[in-house]
Design a protein around this motif. Sequence first.
Motif, short mmCIF file in Angstrom:
data_model
loop_
_atom_site.label_atom_id
_atom_site.label_comp_id
_atom_site.label_asym_id
_atom_site.label_seq_id
_atom_site.Cartn_x
_atom_site.Cartn_y
_atom_site.Cartn_z
N LEU A 21 10.12 8.74 1.46
CA LEU A 21 10.19 8.21 2.82
C LEU A 21 9.39 6.92 2.84
O LEU A 21 8.19 6.92 2.58
N GLY A 22 10.08 5.82 3.10
CA GLY A 22 9.40 4.53 3.10
C GLY A 22 8.78 4.19 1.76
O GLY A 22 7.74 3.52 1.72
N VAL A 41 4.30 8.70 10.46
CA VAL A 41 5.64 8.28 10.04
C VAL A 41 6.15 7.18 10.97
O VAL A 41 6.14 7.35 12.19
N ALA A 94 11.84 5.12 10.03
CA ALA A 94 11.91 5.49 8.61
C ALA A 94 12.94 6.60 8.39
O ALA A 94 13.02 7.55 9.17
N TRP A 144 3.66 11.90 1.58
CA TRP A 144 3.90 12.39 2.93
C TRP A 144 3.68 13.89 2.94
O TRP A 144 4.29 14.63 2.19
#
Length: 261
Positions: free
Chosen positions: A116-117, A37, A41, A194
Amino acid sequence: MRFRRAWRAAVVAWACGMAACMAVATAAPAPRPAVPVPEDAIPSPGAVLVDPDFGVSTREFGLDRQVQMYQWRRSGDQLERVWSAGRIESADFGADYQNPPLPIDSQRWWARDATLGGHPIDETVLQALGEWRPFRPAFSDLPLNMAATFQPEGDGLGSAENPLAPAVGDLRITWRELHLPPLAGRLELRDGRWQLSPRTAAAALNAAPLPPVVDERPAVLETAADVVAPPAGTGNRWWWALGIVAAAAALAVGAAVRRRG
């Protein structure tokens, strides 16, 4: 003549060894390591979660409705009244001590499109790392039928006319929302999603405290070295292949010398 035969045998052995080397060199590259990660982020929960029965909503990663009913419970030789999240079986309590059915169930909703991102977050991440926190909804979207039965009580809703003296069958309802801790060092990007890192997954499985947030791996960047260098672990294969070539050549030359002698 014998020397020529030995020479041809050595050449054949050399060619076989080179073919083996080429096969190792052109083998499928090792899979790239999982991406950690990025430090900056910020996860997004996606769409707003809504309790369709009460109109309660949250912009966090989960919504949890907790329902309790005031009811009879056996305590030794006596019956007492308590708040309970599940209906207590009362068939043998007597006609005047029957608990009514639980009209509304506790329920939980998870964020289905958390990212996420730009990559989705697997639901197992929410379940393993999320923290449930109580919150007091505004009840601005409370349906009319619910507004006729419930009124604000503490951080939630209650059906008792007098909250200090509830009757058997009265309900009280509260809500919680799911918050995520910092995720750096705890997740990896695998197969486009993720997911928990192996270390974090093992800690969650064993119900152990979360490991310290330490990201021991450098960021994964594709460089010219990544493209040109052979796959990890192939160096030893090259030595094996060259060893095979040398051994075959030595055997062929040794055989030729023995025949000449």
